[in-house]
Motif scaffolding. Structure first.
Motif, PDB file in Angstrom:
ATOM      1  N   ASP A   1       0.831  -1.204   0.000  1.00 16.11           N
ATOM      2  CA  ASP A   1       0.000   0.000   0.000  1.00 16.11           C
ATOM      3  C   ASP A   1       0.866   1.255   0.000  1.00 16.11           C
ATOM      4  O   ASP A   1       0.606   2.210  -0.733  1.00 16.11           O
ATOM      5  N   ALA A   2       1.905   1.262   0.803  1.00 13.84           N
ATOM      6  CA  ALA A   2       2.797   2.420   0.849  1.00 13.84           C
ATOM      7  C   ALA A   2       3.573   2.570  -0.458  1.00 13.84           C
ATOM      8  O   ALA A   2       3.807   3.695  -0.938  1.00 13.84           O
ATOM      9  N   ALA A   3       3.935   1.443  -1.064  1.00 18.94           N
ATOM     10  CA  ALA A   3       4.768   1.481  -2.266  1.00 18.94           C
ATOM     11  C   ALA A   3       4.020   1.989  -3.491  1.00 18.94           C
ATOM     12  O   ALA A   3       4.646   2.505  -4.425  1.00 18.94           O
ATOM     13  N   ILE A   4       2.684   1.854  -3.509  1.00 15.89           N
ATOM     14  CA  ILE A   4       1.924   2.282  -4.692  1.00 15.89           C
ATOM     15  C   ILE A   4       1.293   3.663  -4.506  1.00 15.89           C
ATOM     16  O   ILE A   4       0.444   4.051  -5.301  1.00 15.89           O
ATOM     17  N   ARG A   5       1.734   4.403  -3.495  1.00 15.53           N
ATOM     18  CA  ARG A   5       1.109   5.692  -3.241  1.00 15.53           C
ATOM     19  C   ARG A   5       1.149   6.602  -4.470  1.00 15.53           C
ATOM     20  O   ARG A   5       0.229   7.374  -4.734  1.00 15.53           O
ATOM     21  N   ALA A   6       2.227   6.526  -5.250  1.00 10.89           N
ATOM     22  CA  ALA A   6       2.363   7.366  -6.440  1.00 10.89           C
ATOM     23  C   ALA A   6       2.000   6.615  -7.717  1.00 10.89           C
ATOM     24  O   ALA A   6       2.322   7.057  -8.818  1.00 10.89           O
ATOM     25  N   GLY A   7       1.305   5.472  -7.594  1.00 13.10           N
ATOM     26  CA  GLY A   7       0.914   4.696  -8.765  1.00 13.10           C
ATOM     27  C   GLY A   7       1.933   3.623  -9.086  1.00 13.10           C
ATOM     28  O   GLY A   7       2.855   3.357  -8.310  1.00 13.10           O
ATOM     29  N   SER A   8       1.780   2.997 -10.242  1.00 15.91           N
ATOM     30  CA  SER A   8       2.670   1.892 -10.606  1.00 15.91           C
ATOM     31  C   SER A   8       4.070   2.396 -10.917  1.00 15.91           C
ATOM     32  O   SER A   8       4.271   3.517 -11.388  1.00 15.91           O
ATOM     33  N   ALA A   9       5.058   1.538 -10.648  1.00 18.14           N
ATOM     34  CA  ALA A   9       6.449   1.901 -10.902  1.00 18.14           C
ATOM     35  C   ALA A   9       6.695   2.142 -12.386  1.00 18.14           C
ATOM     36  O   ALA A   9       7.471   3.023 -12.762  1.00 18.14           O
ATOM     37  N   ARG A  10       6.029   1.396 -13.244  1.00 15.15           N
ATOM     38  CA  ARG A  10       6.212   1.545 -14.690  1.00 15.15           C
ATOM     39  C   ARG A  10       5.744   2.923 -15.163  1.00 15.15           C
ATOM     40  O   ARG A  10       6.427   3.594 -15.933  1.00 15.15           O
ATOM     41  N   ALA A  11       4.580   3.342 -14.683  1.00 16.75           N
ATOM     42  CA  ALA A  11       4.059   4.650 -15.091  1.00 16.75           C
ATOM     43  C   ALA A  11       4.996   5.767 -14.663  1.00 16.75           C
ATOM     44  O   ALA A  11       5.248   6.715 -15.422  1.00 16.75           O
ATOM     45  N   ASN A  12       5.532   5.675 -13.475  1.00 18.54           N
ATOM     46  CA  ASN A  12       6.454   6.706 -13.003  1.00 18.54           C
ATOM     47  C   ASN A  12       7.759   6.683 -13.785  1.00 18.54           C
ATOM     48  O   ASN A  12       8.325   7.736 -14.077  1.00 18.54           O
TER      49      ASN A  12
ATOM     50  N   THR B   1       8.167   5.855 -16.852  1.00 23.66           N
ATOM     51  CA  THR B   1       7.974   6.325 -18.235  1.00 23.66           C
ATOM     52  C   THR B   1       7.471   7.758 -18.293  1.00 23.66           C
ATOM     53  O   THR B   1       7.065   8.225 -19.351  1.00 23.66           O
ATOM     54  N   GLY B   2       7.485   8.450 -17.171  1.00 27.03           N
ATOM     55  CA  GLY B   2       7.107   9.855 -17.169  1.00 27.03           C
ATOM     56  C   GLY B   2       5.617  10.103 -17.148  1.00 27.03           C
ATOM     57  O   GLY B   2       5.154  11.167 -17.572  1.00 27.03           O
ATOM     58  N   SER B   3       4.845   9.114 -16.666  1.00 23.81           N
ATOM     59  CA  SER B   3       3.386   9.285 -16.566  1.00 23.81           C
ATOM     60  C   SER B   3       2.949   9.088 -15.121  1.00 23.81           C
ATOM     61  O   SER B   3       2.192   8.169 -14.795  1.00 23.81           O
ATOM     62  N   PRO B   4       3.431   9.946 -14.237  1.00 19.41           N
ATOM     63  CA  PRO B   4       3.110   9.768 -12.812  1.00 19.41           C
ATOM     64  C   PRO B   4       1.630   9.965 -12.543  1.00 19.41           C
ATOM     65  O   PRO B   4       0.924  10.652 -13.280  1.00 19.41           O
ATOM     66  N   LEU B   5       1.179   9.324 -11.485  1.00 17.68           N
ATOM     67  CA  LEU B   5      -0.208   9.446 -11.066  1.00 17.68           C
ATOM     68  C   LEU B   5      -0.468  10.859 -10.547  1.00 17.68           C
ATOM     69  O   LEU B   5       0.319  11.397  -9.770  1.00 17.68           O
ATOM     70  N   LEU B   6      -1.557  11.465 -10.995  1.00 20.26           N
ATOM     71  CA  LEU B   6      -1.938  12.786 -10.501  1.00 20.26           C
ATOM     72  C   LEU B   6      -2.819  12.594  -9.270  1.00 20.26           C
ATOM     73  O   LEU B   6      -4.040  12.541  -9.355  1.00 20.26           O
ATOM     74  N   GLY B   7      -2.191  12.451  -8.147  1.00 24.90           N
ATOM     75  CA  GLY B   7      -2.911  12.172  -6.920  1.00 24.90           C
ATOM     76  C   GLY B   7      -2.191  11.092  -6.140  1.00 24.90           C
ATOM     77  O   GLY B   7      -1.051  10.741  -6.441  1.00 24.90           O
ATOM     78  N   SER B   8      -2.851  10.556  -5.119  1.00 21.08           N
ATOM     79  CA  SER B   8      -2.266   9.513  -4.282  1.00 21.08           C
ATOM     80  C   SER B   8      -3.163   8.286  -4.306  1.00 21.08           C
ATOM     81  O   SER B   8      -4.383   8.400  -4.252  1.00 21.08           O
ATOM     82  N   ALA B   9      -2.524   7.097  -4.393  1.00 22.66           N
ATOM     83  CA  ALA B   9      -3.261   5.839  -4.507  1.00 22.66           C
ATOM     84  C   ALA B   9      -3.250   5.081  -3.188  1.00 22.66           C
ATOM     85  O   ALA B   9      -2.264   5.109  -2.437  1.00 22.66           O
ATOM     86  N   TYR B  10      -4.373   4.389  -2.924  1.00 17.17           N
ATOM     87  CA  TYR B  10      -4.531   3.644  -1.674  1.00 17.17           C
ATOM     88  C   TYR B  10      -5.270   2.337  -1.947  1.00 17.17           C
ATOM     89  O   TYR B  10      -6.076   2.243  -2.876  1.00 17.17           O
ATOM     90  N   LEU B  11      -5.041   1.340  -1.088  1.00 16.09           N
ATOM     91  CA  LEU B  11      -5.782   0.084  -1.174  1.00 16.09           C
ATOM     92  C   LEU B  11      -7.143   0.182  -0.501  1.00 16.09           C
ATOM     93  O   LEU B  11      -8.067  -0.541  -0.871  1.00 16.09           O
ATOM     94  N   HIS B  12      -7.280   1.054   0.507  1.00 15.11           N
ATOM     95  CA  HIS B  12      -8.530   1.127   1.267  1.00 15.11           C
ATOM     96  C   HIS B  12      -9.399   2.282   0.787  1.00 15.11           C
ATOM     97  O   HIS B  12      -8.904   3.352   0.445  1.00 15.11           O
ATOM     98  N   ARG B  13     -10.706   2.054   0.780  1.00 12.92           N
ATOM     99  CA  ARG B  13     -11.659   3.047   0.265  1.00 12.92           C
ATOM    100  C   ARG B  13     -11.656   4.355   1.055  1.00 12.92           C
ATOM    101  O   ARG B  13     -12.123   5.375   0.571  1.00 12.92           O
ATOM    102  N   SER B  14     -11.130   4.336   2.272  1.00 16.58           N
ATOM    103  CA  SER B  14     -11.044   5.562   3.062  1.00 16.58           C
ATOM    104  C   SER B  14      -9.990   6.520   2.527  1.00 16.58           C
ATOM    105  O   SER B  14      -9.948   7.682   2.914  1.00 16.58           O
TER     106      SER B  14
END
Length: 300
Positions: A225-236, A238-251
């Motif tokens: 959960d902590a490792a995917i906070r910025a999205g997948s490693a591949r996207a980052n 290749t210069g396509s970082p996640l716009l926001g923060s990712a979580y496993l829990h709906r909260s």
């Protein structure tokens, strides 16, 4: 004139090793349902240990004595792939907190890539027509899927001509509770729910069970959960970082801080407890396992 076969080349079970599919395997092995030749388990590489142990027992005590061949198929390890910058990753349905404070979710591609794709490939192989060979018209397999009466809305036709879905539990008018009772009568009272260890569609009860019953697996999902906070490693990478923060829990809080100790209304009714906080409305009904052909996210 085209002659269409009316009988399947073989029957196979989509074996998730959860409640419904486990009962189907048992009923087929006991002769209460037509004979099936194969049971196919699609392994994401990140199933709970309890699921792997249950699958081993099913294969040893149920399938093998009945002459049903169990195949374990895979497209890779979903956890490892998500964190590998050199691997194209089929995204999980992560909960997103957008920069403006709004909520979102990433696309759900994992079911197709890690569940359905390897199942189709194995069916083609067993038919004798591995991709990209063309399967002749009229050649098909009958695929059994474990969907009970209370989940009838999840039953869908196959999206390819060489597979025809059948839902024997619907034919038998069995509910999930019926399945649990029959499993217990057949010596499998502790059949686990089937889903990835870090599936974002876990209920709070499932998260609690991992935390309280399997500390090593809990540490694993918290780390992921902590490792995917910025999205997948591949996207980052290749210069396509996640716009926001990712979580496993709906909260949309770190998993080890998420309010997973809230009880659903169903749990309150069963335990008659009034002391612990109540879960959100979407936790009222405890979800079942995750079928490759009927991901619970389809109803979300």
């Amino acid at each position: 004139m085209t002659i269409t076969n009316t009988e399947p080349a073989f029957r196979c079970l989509s074996l998730g090793a959860g409640v419904q599919s486990s009962l189907l395997l048992i009923l087929a092995a006991q002769g209460h349902l037509p004979k099936i030749e194969y049971a196919l388990f699609s392994d994401t590489g990140w199933e709970p240990r309890s699921v792997y142990a249950h699958l081993d027992r099913l294969e040893r005590e149920v399938a093998a004595p009945a002459g049903i061949k169990v195949f374990r198929v895979s497209s890779g390890n979903i956890r490892r792939d998500a964190l590998d910058p050199d691997h194209r990753f089929a995204s999980m349905p992560l909960f997103i907190k957008n920069p403006d404070g709004g909520d979102g979710m990433t696309r759900r591609q994992c079911t197709g890539e890690y569940k359905i794709k390897p199942l189709k490939a194995k069916v083609r192989e067993l038919l004798g027509y591995p991709y990209p060979a063309r399967i002749p018209a009229g050649v098909f397999v009958e695929q059994w899927i474990g969907i009970s009466r209370d989940e009838f809305h999840r039953a869908k036709d196959a999206d390819v001509r060489y597979m025809r879905n059948r839902f024997p539990l619907l034919d038998l008018d069995l509910t999930r509770e019926d399945c649990l009772r029959l499993l217990a009568e057949n010596g499998f009272p502790d059949t686990p729910k089937s889903s990835c260890l870090g599936c974002p569609f876990h209920s709070d009860r499932q998260w609690r069970q991992i935390r309280d019953q399997s500390p090593e697996e809990w540490a694993d999902v918290v780390s992921f959960d902590a490792a995917i906070r910025a999205g997948s490693a591949r996207a980052n990478a290749t210069g396509s970082p996640l716009l926001g923060s990712a979580y496993l829990h709906r909260s949309r809080l770190p998993l080890d801080q998420a309010p997973i100790d809230r009880l659903s209304r169903a749990e309150r009714r069963g335990q008659q407890l009034d002391l612990l906080p109540l879960a959100d409305a979407d936790e009222d009904d405890e979800p079942g396992g995750c079928s490759p052909w009927a991901c619970r996210g389809d109803a979300a």
